[in-house]
Write a protein that holds these residues in place. Sequence first.
Motif, PDB file in Angstrom:
ATOM      1  N   VAL A 148       0.842  -1.204   0.000  1.00  0.00           N
ATOM      2  CA  VAL A 148       0.000   0.000   0.000  1.00  0.00           C
ATOM      3  C   VAL A 148       0.877   1.253   0.000  1.00  0.00           C
ATOM      4  CG1 VAL A 148      -1.716   1.339   1.290  1.00  0.00           C
ATOM      5  CG2 VAL A 148      -2.006  -1.124   1.026  1.00  0.00           C
ATOM      6  N   PHE A 149       1.959   1.265   0.785  1.00  0.00           N
ATOM      7  CA  PHE A 149       2.870   2.406   0.795  1.00  0.00           C
ATOM      8  C   PHE A 149       3.616   2.514  -0.532  1.00  0.00           C
ATOM      9  CE2 PHE A 149       2.559   1.492   5.420  1.00  0.00           C
ATOM     10  CZ  PHE A 149       1.897   2.652   5.764  1.00  0.00           C
ATOM     11  N   SER A 150       3.935   1.374  -1.122  1.00  0.00           N
ATOM     12  CA  SER A 150       4.572   1.369  -2.444  1.00  0.00           C
ATOM     13  C   SER A 150       3.629   1.957  -3.483  1.00  0.00           C
ATOM     14  CB  SER A 150       4.966  -0.059  -2.835  1.00  0.00           C
ATOM     15  OG  SER A 150       5.922  -0.572  -1.944  1.00  0.00           O
ATOM     16  N   GLN A 151       2.336   1.613  -3.371  1.00  0.00           N
ATOM     17  CA  GLN A 151       1.321   2.162  -4.281  1.00  0.00           C
ATOM     18  C   GLN A 151       1.247   3.678  -4.144  1.00  0.00           C
ATOM     19  OE1 GLN A 151      -0.374   1.126  -6.757  1.00  0.00           O
ATOM     20  NE2 GLN A 151      -1.884   2.738  -6.991  1.00  0.00           N
ATOM     21  N   VAL A 152       1.237   4.163  -2.923  1.00  0.00           N
ATOM     22  CA  VAL A 152       1.163   5.609  -2.688  1.00  0.00           C
ATOM     23  C   VAL A 152       2.398   6.301  -3.259  1.00  0.00           C
ATOM     24  CG1 VAL A 152       1.139   7.411  -0.906  1.00  0.00           C
ATOM     25  CG2 VAL A 152      -0.365   5.416  -0.688  1.00  0.00           C
ATOM     26  N   ALA A 153       3.571   5.751  -3.029  1.00  0.00           N
ATOM     27  CA  ALA A 153       4.809   6.356  -3.539  1.00  0.00           C
ATOM     28  C   ALA A 153       4.817   6.409  -5.062  1.00  0.00           C
ATOM     29  CB  ALA A 153       6.023   5.589  -3.029  1.00  0.00           C
ATOM     30  N   GLY A 154       4.469   5.298  -5.696  1.00  0.00           N
ATOM     31  CA  GLY A 154       4.431   5.270  -7.160  1.00  0.00           C
ATOM     32  C   GLY A 154       3.388   6.220  -7.714  1.00  0.00           C
ATOM     33  N   TYR A 155       2.232   6.215  -7.081  1.00  0.00           N
ATOM     34  CA  TYR A 155       1.145   7.079  -7.542  1.00  0.00           C
ATOM     35  C   TYR A 155       1.527   8.547  -7.428  1.00  0.00           C
ATOM     36  CZ  TYR A 155      -3.525   8.635  -8.542  1.00  0.00           C
ATOM     37  OH  TYR A 155      -4.589   9.237  -9.139  1.00  0.00           O
ATOM     38  N   LEU A 156       2.137   8.931  -6.322  1.00  0.00           N
ATOM     39  CA  LEU A 156       2.536  10.328  -6.143  1.00  0.00           C
ATOM     40  C   LEU A 156       3.590  10.756  -7.160  1.00  0.00           C
ATOM     41  CD1 LEU A 156       2.598  10.665  -2.255  1.00  0.00           C
ATOM     42  CD2 LEU A 156       0.904  11.573  -3.859  1.00  0.00           C
ATOM     43  N   ALA A 157       4.537   9.894  -7.440  1.00  0.00           N
ATOM     44  CA  ALA A 157       5.554  10.221  -8.447  1.00  0.00           C
ATOM     45  C   ALA A 157       4.904  10.421  -9.818  1.00  0.00           C
ATOM     46  CB  ALA A 157       6.608   9.115  -8.515  1.00  0.00           C
ATOM     47  N   GLY A 158       3.982   9.531 -10.178  1.00  0.00           N
ATOM     48  CA  GLY A 158       3.263   9.678 -11.442  1.00  0.00           C
ATOM     49  C   GLY A 158       2.402  10.922 -11.471  1.00  0.00           C
ATOM     50  N   THR A 159       1.823  11.287 -10.329  1.00  0.00           N
ATOM     51  CA  THR A 159       0.937  12.450 -10.247  1.00  0.00           C
ATOM     52  C   THR A 159       1.695  13.759 -10.452  1.00  0.00           C
ATOM     53  OG1 THR A 159      -0.602  11.297  -8.812  1.00  0.00           O
ATOM     54  CG2 THR A 159      -0.674  13.695  -8.739  1.00  0.00           C
ATOM     55  N   ILE A 160       2.856  13.863  -9.851  1.00  0.00           N
ATOM     56  CA  ILE A 160       3.667  15.069 -10.043  1.00  0.00           C
ATOM     57  C   ILE A 160       4.032  15.225 -11.515  1.00  0.00           C
ATOM     58  CG2 ILE A 160       5.926  16.108  -9.532  1.00  0.00           C
ATOM     59  CD1 ILE A 160       5.595  14.774  -6.691  1.00  0.00           C
ATOM     60  N   ASN A 161       4.441  14.138 -12.138  1.00  0.00           N
ATOM     61  CA  ASN A 161       4.748  14.138 -13.567  1.00  0.00           C
ATOM     62  C   ASN A 161       3.501  14.504 -14.378  1.00  0.00           C
ATOM     63  OD1 ASN A 161       6.717  13.324 -15.734  1.00  0.00           O
ATOM     64  ND2 ASN A 161       5.046  11.916 -16.187  1.00  0.00           N
ATOM     65  N   SER A 162       2.383  13.947 -13.977  1.00  0.00           N
ATOM     66  CA  SER A 162       1.129  14.126 -14.698  1.00  0.00           C
ATOM     67  C   SER A 162       0.656  15.576 -14.743  1.00  0.00           C
ATOM     68  CB  SER A 162       0.047  13.252 -14.049  1.00  0.00           C
ATOM     69  OG  SER A 162      -1.186  13.434 -14.675  1.00  0.00           O
ATOM     70  N   PHE A 163       0.740  16.282 -13.615  1.00  0.00           N
ATOM     71  CA  PHE A 163       0.243  17.662 -13.604  1.00  0.00           C
ATOM     72  C   PHE A 163       0.960  18.502 -14.645  1.00  0.00           C
ATOM     73  CE2 PHE A 163       0.127  22.109 -12.401  1.00  0.00           C
ATOM     74  CZ  PHE A 163      -1.237  22.305 -12.275  1.00  0.00           C
ATOM     75  N   PHE A 164       2.270  18.436 -14.623  1.00  0.00           N
ATOM     76  CA  PHE A 164       3.051  19.246 -15.566  1.00  0.00           C
ATOM     77  C   PHE A 164       2.694  18.921 -17.011  1.00  0.00           C
ATOM     78  CE2 PHE A 164       6.664  19.719 -18.405  1.00  0.00           C
ATOM     79  CZ  PHE A 164       6.908  21.084 -18.275  1.00  0.00           C
ATOM     80  N   TRP A 165       2.726  17.631 -17.378  1.00  0.00           N
ATOM     81  CA  TRP A 165       2.503  17.240 -18.772  1.00  0.00           C
ATOM     82  C   TRP A 165       1.056  17.421 -19.218  1.00  0.00           C
ATOM     83  CZ3 TRP A 165       6.287  17.317 -21.943  1.00  0.00           C
ATOM     84  CH2 TRP A 165       7.570  17.088 -21.467  1.00  0.00           C
ATOM     85  N   ASN A 166       0.092  17.148 -18.327  1.00  0.00           N
ATOM     86  CA  ASN A 166      -1.298  17.343 -18.728  1.00  0.00           C
ATOM     87  C   ASN A 166      -1.654  18.817 -18.858  1.00  0.00           C
ATOM     88  OD1 ASN A 166      -2.661  14.790 -19.207  1.00  0.00           O
ATOM     89  ND2 ASN A 166      -2.111  14.332 -17.100  1.00  0.00           N
ATOM     90  N   LYS A 167      -1.118  19.650 -17.985  1.00  0.00           N
ATOM     91  CA  LYS A 167      -1.391  21.079 -18.089  1.00  0.00           C
ATOM     92  C   LYS A 167      -0.819  21.656 -19.380  1.00  0.00           C
ATOM     93  CE  LYS A 167      -0.585  25.588 -15.920  1.00  0.00           C
ATOM     94  NZ  LYS A 167      -1.741  26.173 -16.512  1.00  0.00           N
ATOM     95  N   HIS A 168       0.433  21.372 -19.649  1.00  0.00           N
ATOM     96  CA  HIS A 168       1.115  22.026 -20.768  1.00  0.00           C
ATOM     97  C   HIS A 168       0.999  21.294 -22.095  1.00  0.00           C
ATOM     98  CE1 HIS A 168       2.754  25.033 -18.098  1.00  0.00           C
ATOM     99  NE2 HIS A 168       3.109  24.064 -17.268  1.00  0.00           N
ATOM    100  N   PHE A 169       0.880  19.994 -22.075  1.00  0.00           N
ATOM    101  CA  PHE A 169       0.888  19.216 -23.316  1.00  0.00           C
ATOM    102  C   PHE A 169      -0.503  18.690 -23.674  1.00  0.00           C
ATOM    103  CE2 PHE A 169       1.574  14.990 -25.380  1.00  0.00           C
ATOM    104  CZ  PHE A 169       2.053  15.462 -26.591  1.00  0.00           C
TER     105      PHE A 169
END
Length: 131
Positions: free
Chosen positions: A42-63
């Motif tokens: 569950v903690f691994s899921q949260v860590a992976g999800y958060l890393a993907g989310t940070i990446n996601s905001f930038f790319w979804n907003k601008h691209f």
Amino acid sequence: MKKLLHTNHFAEMLRFGFVGVVNTLVDIGVFSLAIFLGIPRVFSQVAGYLAGTINSFFWNKHFTFRDKDHTDILKVMLFVGVNLVSLGASSWGIFLLPLMGMPLWLAKGCVTILSLAINFFGYRWLVFRKK
């Protein structure tokens, strides 16, 4: 169908799919590393999800949605809200599905698809909606 293929929405869906692949690779990479290091799933899921989310905001907003609006505080709050819903659903899934006998990596695939749907519609209708 022809109209859909020639709309801006279809182009957004394609860009979202591309960004989603990159986010998924970031998520799975961090998740796998955390599992390898012995961190509970569950903690691994949260860590992976958060890393993907940070990446996601930038790319979804601008691209993906090509959002030029500079009022990012509200967008970040909405983005976080959508992702908290998605994270909650995926974390419950990664906890419950293996308990029900599903292999961990199949469960990870299932919760990734669920998160993708929640995120696309949340981003499109709430976070980066056109005025």
